[in-house]
Design an enzyme around this catalytic site. Structure first.
Site, PDB file in Angstrom:
ATOM      1  N   SER A  42       0.835  -1.197   0.000  1.00  0.00           N
ATOM      2  CA  SER A  42       0.000   0.000   0.000  1.00  0.00           C
ATOM      3  C   SER A  42       0.868   1.244   0.000  1.00  0.00           C
ATOM      4  CB  SER A  42      -0.898   0.010   1.235  1.00  0.00           C
ATOM      5  OG  SER A  42      -0.139   0.469   2.339  1.00  0.00           O
ATOM      6  N   LYS A  43       0.295   2.288  -0.559  1.00  0.00           N
ATOM      7  CA  LYS A  43       1.098   3.504  -0.704  1.00  0.00           C
ATOM      8  C   LYS A  43       1.318   4.197   0.641  1.00  0.00           C
ATOM      9  CE  LYS A  43      -2.104   7.223  -1.782  1.00  0.00           C
ATOM     10  NZ  LYS A  43      -2.775   7.990  -2.770  1.00  0.00           N
TER      11      LYS A  43
END
Ligand code: GLU
Length: 504
Positions: free
Chosen positions: A253-254
């Site tokens: 995930s960013k």
């Protein structure tokens, strides 16, 4: 095998993700190996989140990775248009066709009614939130509601019992009980399709033979199979790829990892190394070969060698692949050309000059002043980031709030950072100049002085700026999930004073 036709179908709702390149690569390899076609379709039916600039970024980022497609919104093709927002009439027609066939129905429930149902279902521990109350309305009642102008959605009739069973070409036999699946909305009340309807109709009309996508979509597949059957169509072959995982073993995930393809471009990676690395994540070459070209994997490709479980996205490994590629594929003479292409070019250097002009005594000071544009690992120590006025706990929260503010603004320029830093100083009740500005210098440049902060951020670019903020937070000891939830709540009210007081 009939002609192989595969596709990627990204939604243009954010930065171009390495996961998109990863799935694109396997589709491209599959298509080229089996002499088929690879298609790019843009799934932009989520009107609130889709943006044309995100679509452009996806296309640019994939091109940077040397990923090309045979049909798509930019190159056209026999099944144009390849952008779903230009195909809404097709989906509408198909939704009504399903009503005719008795497989779908109009549902007039209001948002309030649906919220109540969901709440009740949650209390009763049910997995299905909608109680199907309009599944069997009489024709008379439907007519009356329509005449009264009540808005409606179209829902799919999902079987009430039994199981969906299908053979996934990677994961094997897969089953899912129908009772766990809601009657899916196919067409929203504004006439726009949902992902499920548009995706299935397009895969059919575009004659997709194999759906190769990440395994996060597996929960949608039974709904898709049911849609195919309801239309009387044969489903394509499904192949769900193992997900890319972060260090924590969760989906990449960013929030915690660099995920934008542009981050890797701007940080000095070779596209050929990134794609080699990405294929390595989901596939093993014979003899465990780790360094190879795209042509080689296309030639030797065997779908049986695709992995079944998630692959860790390990930057150290990527660095190793990148170095190998530099040594093996770039000659000493062409190395300079590649560096020039990256950052040492007229265009970039000229942009730097206004930032440097009044700040060097000799030309030799230039590199020292601007080193942070050319390196990736900065020395982020808590002492440097916090100074005398803050604690690591408080500072990590402030830097996280900076990320949120920039995301909220949908702007990562220097001007946006200026606004964000004032907003954060205000909401945490700290001195902007004494606390936040030094912390931001330390985060972005790894030092307390340098060229002007905001202009530097504009030049550094969104993706490297985001990663620097994340790295600084990590070097302060990270933020626990519990703390993050609390912080988010305080940030939404733009009042984080109490939170900081508690933790210091
Ligand atoms: N629009 C979906 C996405 O964003 C497509 C998933 C699929 O390949 O079916 O990835």
């Amino acid at each position: 095998m009939n002609q192989v036709r595969v596709r990627i179908a990204p939604s243009p709702t954010g930065d171009p993700h390495v996961g998109t390149a990863y799935i694109a690569l396997f589709n491209l390899i599959f298509a080229h190996h089996f002499k088929g076609k690879f298609i790019l379709r843009i799934e932009d039916t989520d009107q609130t989140r889709s943006r044309p600039e995100y679509e452009k970024n996806i296309i640019d980022a994939l091109h940077w990775c040397n990923i090309e497609w045979d049909e798509g919104p930019d190159v056209g093709g026999p099944h144009a248009p390849y952008r779903q927002s230009e195909r809404t009439e097709i989906y509408r027609k198909h939704a009504y066709e399903l009503i005719e066939r008795g497989h779908a129905y109009k549902c007039f429930c209001t948002a309030e009614e649906l919220a109540e149902m969901r709440e009740l279902a949650a209390k009763q521990g049910k997995r299905v939130g909608y109680d199907r109350r309009h599944r069997n309305l009489s024709p008379q009642e439907i007519k009356e509601r329509e005449a009264a102008g009540q808005p409606y959605v179209i829902r799919l009739k999902v079987p009430l019992s039994g199981e969906c069973i299908y053979e996934d070409a990677i994961k094997g036999r897969t089953t899912a009980p129908w009772a766990d699946i809601d009657d899916q909305v196919l067409l929203k009340s504004d006439g726009f399709p949902t992902y499920h309807l548009a995706n299935v109709v397009d895969d059919r009309l575009m004659q997709i033979s194999h759906v190769i996508r990440g395994d996060e979509w597996m929960s949608s597949t039974p709904k898709h199979i049911l849609l195919y059957e309801s239309f009387g169509w044969k489903p394509p072959i499904f192949m769900h790829m193992p997900l890319l995982l972060g260090k924590d073993g969760k989906k990449l995930s960013k929030r915690k990892n660099p995920t934008s393809i542009f981050y890797f471009r701007d940080s000095g990676y070779l596209p050929e190394a990134l794609i080699n690395f990405l294929t390595l994540m989901g596939y093993s070459m014979p003899n465990d070969r780790e360094i190879y070209t795209l042509d080689e994997i296309v030639r030797d490709f065997d779908p049986k060698r695709i992995g079944t479980s998630g692959a860790f996205f390990d930057i150290q490994k990527l660095n190793w692949v990148n170095q190998k590629k530099i040594i093996e594929t770039i000659s000493e003479q062409s190395l300079w050309d590649r560096l020039v292409e990256w950052r040492f070019n007229e265009g970039f250097m000229r942009k730097l000059m206004p930032l440097v002009h009044t700040r060097i005594k000799t030309f030799a000071d230039f590199m020292q002043l601007c080193d942070f544009f050319f390196i990736n690992d900065l020395k982020h120590t808590p002492e440097l980031l916090c100074g005398k006025h803050s604690s690591p706990e408080a500072m990590s929260c402030m830097l996280q709030a900076i990320i949120w503010s920039l995301d909220e603004q949908e702007d990562w320029s220097g001007a946006a950072l200026e606004k964000a830093s004032h907003e954060v100083a205000e909401s945490f009740g700290v001195h902007h100049k004494k606390v936040l500005i030094p912390a931001l210098f330390a985060t972005i440049m790894g030092k307390l002085q340098g060229p002007p902060l905001y202009d530097s951020v504009t030049l550094l670019g969104k993706d490297r700026t985001r990663v620097r903020l994340m790295q600084a937070i990590e070097s302060l000891g990270s933020i626990s999930n519990k703390k993050m939830d609390l912080l988010k709540k305080c940030w939404e009210k733009k009042n984080c004073r109490e939170l900081v007081a508690q933790s210091s």
